[in-house]
Scaffold this active site. Structure first.
Site, PDB file in Angstrom:
ATOM      1  N   HIS A 155     -13.996   7.843   5.112  1.00 37.16           N
ATOM      2  CA  HIS A 155     -13.636   6.583   5.802  1.00 37.16           C
ATOM      3  C   HIS A 155     -13.549   5.419   4.804  1.00 37.16           C
ATOM      4  CE1 HIS A 155     -14.853   8.716   9.552  1.00 37.16           C
ATOM      5  NE2 HIS A 155     -15.812   9.181   8.778  1.00 37.16           N
ATOM      6  N   SER A 276       3.963 -10.083 -13.208  1.00 41.12           N
ATOM      7  CA  SER A 276       4.521 -10.906 -12.147  1.00 41.12           C
ATOM      8  C   SER A 276       5.369 -11.998 -12.776  1.00 41.12           C
ATOM      9  CB  SER A 276       3.386 -11.521 -11.332  1.00 41.12           C
ATOM     10  OG  SER A 276       3.810 -12.723 -10.716  1.00 41.12           O
ATOM     11  N   LYS A 282      -1.273 -11.340 -13.710  1.00 39.96           N
ATOM     12  CA  LYS A 282      -1.071 -10.098 -12.974  1.00 39.96           C
ATOM     13  C   LYS A 282      -0.702  -8.899 -13.838  1.00 39.96           C
ATOM     14  CE  LYS A 282      -1.181  -9.371  -9.104  1.00 39.96           C
ATOM     15  NZ  LYS A 282      -0.373  -9.743  -7.938  1.00 39.96           N
ATOM     16  N   GLU A 289       2.917   2.521  -6.878  1.00 42.42           N
ATOM     17  CA  GLU A 289       3.470   2.018  -5.613  1.00 42.42           C
ATOM     18  C   GLU A 289       4.854   2.611  -5.337  1.00 42.42           C
ATOM     19  OE1 GLU A 289       2.328  -2.419  -4.864  1.00 42.42           O
ATOM     20  OE2 GLU A 289       2.293  -2.069  -7.005  1.00 42.42           O
TER      21      GLU A 289
END
Ligand code: ARG
Length: 460
Positions: A155, A276, A282, A289
């Site tokens: 979980h 970024s 970043k 992804e």
């Protein structure tokens, strides 16, 4: 005029011509198409259906076409619809009458079926090789981190201590099944539809076993209608690729989590990260992804073809021309995702101290504490409740289990003794989980060995 233009008196509408043609995407099967034609011609000559002289010319013609395609000298045309008719038209242009004899006892329906099987068979080999490369990297990382304690989750809540090796090796198992699925798919795919004709075989004395053998198939397909109607092999492959992508996607999801500031279990290499355009600080896990994102695309390819096939009567229907783009897309997508993912995994920096620190919070030794009491004679269910009360008490005191004094522990149960502190050490908790398949070093060593044996057995 079209190769099939005999019964027509009008030119095809130009929009229909574009709409109908598949050369834009089936041209990538030129090699397989020529390979299939060579095998077919050889068999026709052996069976006395065409002459040896025709065979010689066909062979030379096809080989010269192959060389020219590879040298980029050939422009296929939509006028000739697909790769099969493009090659045949080129051949006839080059060698005349013998070229017109090649299509004896054959149809584009069995031709396209054989081409696609040959093509996908080769792609499967390549994908299997890429998965094995990934497994090799998993193995390398696992070997380094058999003693790296991290929290195992259920979980997404800290659950029990495991090693990073154990976590990686779980993916090793998943990818092992992916390889097995592809091997299995390849085996079922490796049946030759050539000689099925349009649908009903042929009256010529062809030898289907001979062409099957020449092309490296295990046997000819048993039923000519099935031979030209079946696209199971493409669906099965996309099914296998979908499951593979699902595994890559779960792994990607974890990598994305792990390199977030909230976890910081790993750091991706600069070469596998992106920045970024506005936020100077970043460093983003775009590779992971994108792999996660492209998984949806491969599922879509599978769904698309399943849906195309679902209402088709036997045998060939033009709808089936829609099989190629999705299956090619699925294959291409997997073939780019795998090596990029493998590179990312092999260059990532693992941060064991961070994993250890995360493992230290969250009471992931609570089960071990209950097991401790159980081994001292308390029934497990009572031990479970006792430790539940301890965790509650710790929460109030702002302490961990191992930070409680022996007196505090004994207040809850007199079974606690000095050795409890050793039992609660995460290294002990992880190291003692030596049941078959567990995270103890002896067990991860066995898993590593198994995976290594698997990889070398699969390598040709
Ligand atoms: N381009 C066609 C396809 O990909 C080849 C088979 C055509 N057969 C036919 N009867 N029109 O499916």
């Amino acid at each position: 005029m079209k190769l099939w233009g005999g019964r027509f008196r009008k030119e095809t509408d130009s929009l229909v011509n574009d709409f109908n043609s598949s050369i834009q995407f089936d041209c990538r099967m030129y090699r397989e198409d020529i390979q299939g034609s060579l095998a077919h011609a050889k068999m026709l000559a052996e069976q006395g259906i065409i002459s040896q002289e025709d065979l010689k010319q066909i062979r030379q013609g096809l080989e010269s076409i192959l060389a020219d395609v590879e040298a980029g000298k050939i422009e296929f045309t939509a006028e000739n619809e697909d790769i099969h008719m493009n090659v045949e038209a080129l051949l006839t242009e080059r060698i005349g009458a013998a070229g017109k004899r090649l299509h004896t006892a054959r149809s584009r329906n069995d031709q396209v079926a054989v081409d696609l099987r040959l093509y996908l068979r080769r792609e499967i080999e390549e994908i299997i090789g890429q998965i094995l490369d990934l497994q090799h990297v998993i193995l390398m990382q696992a070997e380094r981190h058999q003693n790296t304690v991290m929290p195992g989750y259920t979980h997404l809540q800290r659950a029990q201590p495991i090693s990073f090796a154990q976590h990686l090796l779980a993916y090793g198992e998943q990818f092992r099944r992916d390889v097995e699925r592809l091997v299995d798919c390849r085996r079922r795919m490796n049946v030759c539809p050539l000689g099925s004709g349009a649908l009903a075989g042929t009256t010529y004395p062809i030898d289907r076993w001979a062409t099957a053998r020449t092309l490296g198939f295990d046997r000819p397909c048993s039923n000519s209608l099935d031979g030209v109607s079946d696209r199971d092999y493409a669906l099965e492959l996309m099914g296998g690729l979908s499951i593979l992508m699902m595994h890559l996607s779960r792994f990607s999801e974890e990598i994305i989590l792990w390199c977030s500031w909230e976890f910081k279990f790993i750091e991706l290499d600069d070469a596998y990260s992106t920045g970024s355009s506005i936020m100077p600080q970043k460093k983003n896990p775009d590779v992971a992804e994108l792999v996660r994102g492209k998984t949806g695309r491969v599922y879509g390819d599978l769904m698309g073809l399943l849906t195309t096939m679902k209402g088709l009567p036997l045998a060939y229907n033009k709808d089936m021309q829609e099989d190629k783009e999705p299956v090619f897309d699925a294959v291409d997508t997997v073939k780019i995702c795998l090596p990029v993912f493998t590179g990312m995994l092999s260059t990532m920096r693992v941060l064991p101290e961070k994993m250890r620190r995360a493992a230290g919070g969250g009471f992931i030794n609570a089960t071990d504490c209950a097991d401790y009491l159980t081994k001292k004679g308390m029934p497990f269910r009572d031990a479970y409740t006792t430790v539940g009360n301890l965790v509650y008490y710790c929460g109030q005191q702002g302490k961990l289990l191992e930070e409680l004094t022996l007196d505090e522990l004994r207040d809850i149960s007199p079974l606690f003794e000095e050795d409890v502190y050793e039992a609660l050490r995460l290294e002990t908790c992880m190291g003692q989980r030596s049941s078959y398949g567990g995270p103890a070093v002896a067990e991860t060593t066995r898993q590593i060995q198994e995976l290594r044996t698997f990889i070398s057995a699969c390598r040709p």
